[in-house]
Scaffold this motif. Structure first.
Motif, PDB file in Angstrom:
ATOM      1  N   TYR A  49      42.544  29.966 -68.112  1.00  0.00           N
ATOM      2  CA  TYR A  49      41.526  29.686 -67.106  1.00  0.00           C
ATOM      3  C   TYR A  49      40.146  29.845 -67.734  1.00  0.00           C
ATOM      4  N   ASN A  50      39.390  28.793 -67.779  1.00  0.00           N
ATOM      5  CA  ASN A  50      38.048  28.837 -68.355  1.00  0.00           C
ATOM      6  C   ASN A  50      37.062  29.310 -67.294  1.00  0.00           C
ATOM      7  N   TYR A  51      37.155  30.601 -67.003  1.00  0.00           N
ATOM      8  CA  TYR A  51      36.373  31.192 -65.918  1.00  0.00           C
ATOM      9  C   TYR A  51      35.084  31.792 -66.460  1.00  0.00           C
ATOM     10  N   VAL A  52      33.973  31.429 -65.856  1.00  0.00           N
ATOM     11  CA  VAL A  52      32.669  31.960 -66.231  1.00  0.00           C
ATOM     12  C   VAL A  52      32.244  32.965 -65.177  1.00  0.00           C
ATOM     13  N   GLU A  53      32.151  34.212 -65.596  1.00  0.00           N
ATOM     14  CA  GLU A  53      31.717  35.246 -64.654  1.00  0.00           C
ATOM     15  C   GLU A  53      30.196  35.288 -64.638  1.00  0.00           C
ATOM     16  N   MET A  54      29.651  35.071 -63.486  1.00  0.00           N
ATOM     17  CA  MET A  54      28.197  35.088 -63.338  1.00  0.00           C
ATOM     18  C   MET A  54      27.859  35.548 -61.931  1.00  0.00           C
ATOM     19  N   PRO A  55      26.713  36.175 -61.750  1.00  0.00           N
ATOM     20  CA  PRO A  55      26.339  36.638 -60.412  1.00  0.00           C
ATOM     21  C   PRO A  55      26.175  35.469 -59.458  1.00  0.00           C
ATOM     22  N   LYS A  56      26.481  35.724 -58.196  1.00  0.00           N
ATOM     23  CA  LYS A  56      26.269  34.689 -57.199  1.00  0.00           C
ATOM     24  C   LYS A  56      24.794  34.300 -57.187  1.00  0.00           C
ATOM     25  N   SER A  57      24.535  33.030 -57.053  1.00  0.00           N
ATOM     26  CA  SER A  57      23.163  32.546 -57.116  1.00  0.00           C
ATOM     27  C   SER A  57      22.330  33.170 -56.002  1.00  0.00           C
ATOM     28  N   THR A  58      21.178  33.690 -56.391  1.00  0.00           N
ATOM     29  CA  THR A  58      20.229  34.205 -55.413  1.00  0.00           C
ATOM     30  C   THR A  58      18.986  33.335 -55.497  1.00  0.00           C
ATOM     31  N   TYR A  59      18.543  32.879 -54.360  1.00  0.00           N
ATOM     32  CA  TYR A  59      17.445  31.925 -54.328  1.00  0.00           C
ATOM     33  C   TYR A  59      16.220  32.564 -53.689  1.00  0.00           C
ATOM     34  N   ALA A  60      15.094  32.427 -54.361  1.00  0.00           N
ATOM     35  CA  ALA A  60      13.839  32.922 -53.816  1.00  0.00           C
ATOM     36  C   ALA A  60      13.387  31.960 -52.725  1.00  0.00           C
ATOM     37  N   LYS A  61      13.461  32.424 -51.499  1.00  0.00           N
ATOM     38  CA  LYS A  61      13.122  31.559 -50.373  1.00  0.00           C
ATOM     39  C   LYS A  61      11.636  31.201 -50.388  1.00  0.00           C
ATOM     40  N   GLU A  62      11.333  30.000 -49.964  1.00  0.00           N
ATOM     41  CA  GLU A  62       9.953  29.542 -49.932  1.00  0.00           C
ATOM     42  C   GLU A  62       9.204  30.247 -48.802  1.00  0.00           C
ATOM     43  N   THR A  63       8.005  30.674 -49.095  1.00  0.00           N
ATOM     44  CA  THR A  63       7.226  31.398 -48.094  1.00  0.00           C
ATOM     45  C   THR A  63       6.377  30.466 -47.242  1.00  0.00           C
ATOM     46  N   GLU A  64       5.987  29.339 -47.793  1.00  0.00           N
ATOM     47  CA  GLU A  64       5.163  28.394 -47.044  1.00  0.00           C
ATOM     48  C   GLU A  64       5.868  27.060 -46.954  1.00  0.00           C
ATOM     49  N   PRO A  65       6.106  26.554 -45.745  1.00  0.00           N
ATOM     50  CA  PRO A  65       6.779  25.268 -45.606  1.00  0.00           C
ATOM     51  C   PRO A  65       5.894  24.130 -46.075  1.00  0.00           C
ATOM     52  N   THR A  66       6.523  23.077 -46.556  1.00  0.00           N
ATOM     53  CA  THR A  66       5.775  21.880 -46.952  1.00  0.00           C
ATOM     54  C   THR A  66       5.306  21.149 -45.706  1.00  0.00           C
ATOM     55  N   ALA A  67       4.400  20.201 -45.901  1.00  0.00           N
ATOM     56  CA  ALA A  67       3.885  19.434 -44.764  1.00  0.00           C
ATOM     57  C   ALA A  67       5.006  18.695 -44.056  1.00  0.00           C
ATOM     58  N   ALA A  68       5.931  18.107 -44.845  1.00  0.00           N
ATOM     59  CA  ALA A  68       7.037  17.367 -44.243  1.00  0.00           C
ATOM     60  C   ALA A  68       7.940  18.298 -43.455  1.00  0.00           C
ATOM     61  N   ALA A  69       8.167  19.504 -44.007  1.00  0.00           N
ATOM     62  CA  ALA A  69       9.032  20.458 -43.321  1.00  0.00           C
ATOM     63  C   ALA A  69       8.390  20.953 -42.035  1.00  0.00           C
ATOM     64  N   THR A  70       7.058  21.189 -42.077  1.00  0.00           N
ATOM     65  CA  THR A  70       6.346  21.643 -40.886  1.00  0.00           C
ATOM     66  C   THR A  70       6.416  20.599 -39.778  1.00  0.00           C
TER      67      THR A  70
END
Length: 376
Positions: A49-70
């Motif tokens: 099994y070619n298993y790669v052990e790596m931490p679960k991805s943690t994403y830095a959430k955006e603090t300010e929404p984009t104009a399209a998102a707003t």
């Protein structure tokens, strides 16, 4: 009499106790045997099994929404307020994040044993068990993206900047092997398109050939130009290929998936990724007839040909949880950046001033999250 009766009354209890101990011993032996078989199977699987052990991805959430998102949020708020006044409460449970699985598949442009790891193919596979859909999204190689900075396992910080997306996986791989390539890709996809990747799968040429042969080949409708291209590719195709519906084995299917310059191709990457998704669609059609146990058997047989950060236990759970979707799925597909929503422009890259695909990040984050998140 009293003594005799006393001792006689004890015999049945001793016999019952003895039988109980025997049964308990048998149960323990069976449990140990099952555990032993499981451990043997688990260790045997892990050995290939070619298993790669790596931490679960943690994403830095955006603090300010984009104009399209707003703008989208304001529209949604108005719609929800209007709906609340005119509809009755429903008993259908809402979609949850657990109902959606995002797996990023990278096709490595090499054969097993080769050191290079260029991302020849990047496809996000989104499985939604809430609405029974599978969505294939091809990331275009020339997309101009902001590559994340990366700190490798030795503590060295690598500053990247803007470049073509095809370079992302190769850079991470050069610094930290498969784990580095996967982490770089996950953060790149999140930073530029807002998609949180759950798991990664890496395939090389040998893996693609094996998978196609495992299911007995695929049937693909070929144009005259595509048939001519395959017939000219002596490295992969050893038999005559005709236009129309053709049965292709693993090598020929691999050549088809990598085809970029068949006569009549205009935007080679658009056409190439379209062929790849078409081939995957035919592959999924073959898998649709399998039950979850057959799918699990196929997946475990292919483990030595892929590299992934999905552990054996997670693999089993994912197949039994999301596998049934394949039986009656609706298949959606497209590219990212989304066709007609990007433009060509020359941009500065580490390799010089090159033609790239440019897109609006805010717009694409909104559109990509719409089907890759429960609350998108």
């Amino acid at each position: 009499m009293s003594y005799h009766g006393h001792f006689e009354s004890q015999k049945p209890k001793k016999k019952g106790k003895k039988i109980g101990l025997i049964i308990l011993a048998v149960v323990l032996v069976l449990v140990l045997a099952v555990v032993g078989v499981f451990l043997w199977y688990y260790n045997d699987m892990m050995s290939s099994y070619n298993y790669v052990e790596m931490p679960k991805s943690t994403y830095a959430k955006e603090t300010e929404p984009t104009a399209a998102a707003t703008e989208a949020a304001e529209t949604t708020a108005v719609t929800e307020a209007t709906t609340e006044e005119t509809t009755v409460e429903t008993t259908v449970p809402p979609m949850r994040d657990e109902d959606i699985l995002n797996v990023l598949v990278v096709g490595n442009a090499s054969r097993a044993g080769e050191g290079a790891a260029m991302a020849d193919t990047m496809i996000l596979v989104t499985v939604n068990k809430y609405n029974n859909t599978v969505t294939l999204t091809s990331f275009l190689r020339d997309t101009y993206v902001d590559l994340p900075d990366y700190r490798d396992s030795k503590g060295t910080l690598h500053t990247c900047g803007w470049n073509k997306m095809t370079s992302c996986y190769a850079l991470g791989y050069s610094w930290d092997g498969f784990a580095g390539g996967m982490e770089m890709m996950n953060q790149c996809v999140y930073n530029n398109f807002g998609v949180e990747v759950d798991y990664n799968v890496e395939l090389d040429f040998t893996a693609v050939e094996y998978i196609i042969n495992y299911v007995g080949g695929v049937e693909l409708e070929l144009t005259e130009a595509e048939a001519a291209y395959l017939n000219a590719d002596d490295n992969y195709v050893y038999y005559d290929v005709q236009p129309g519906l053709q049965h292709l084995d693993g090598l020929a299917a691999l050549s088809y998936a990598r085809m970029r310059k068949a006569e009549g191709d205009n935007d080679s990457d658009i056409k190439r990724t379209s062929r790849q998704r078409y081939m995957i669609e035919q592959l999924l059609n073959k898998i649709k007839g399998m039950n979850v146990f057959q799918i699990y058997g196929m997946a475990t047989d292919m483990l030595e040909y892929v590299t992934t950060n999905i552990s054996p236990n997670e693999l089993a759970n994912l197949i039994f949880d999301f596998g049934p979707v394949l039986a009656n799925m609706t298949l959606n597909q497209g590219t990212c950046p989304i066709q007609d929503l990007y433009w060509n422009d020359y941009k500065d890259t580490p390799d010089g001033y090159l033609p790239c695909l440019v897109f609006d990040q805010g717009q694409h984050k909104q559109l990509m999250r719409a089907f890759t998140e429960a609350n998108g």
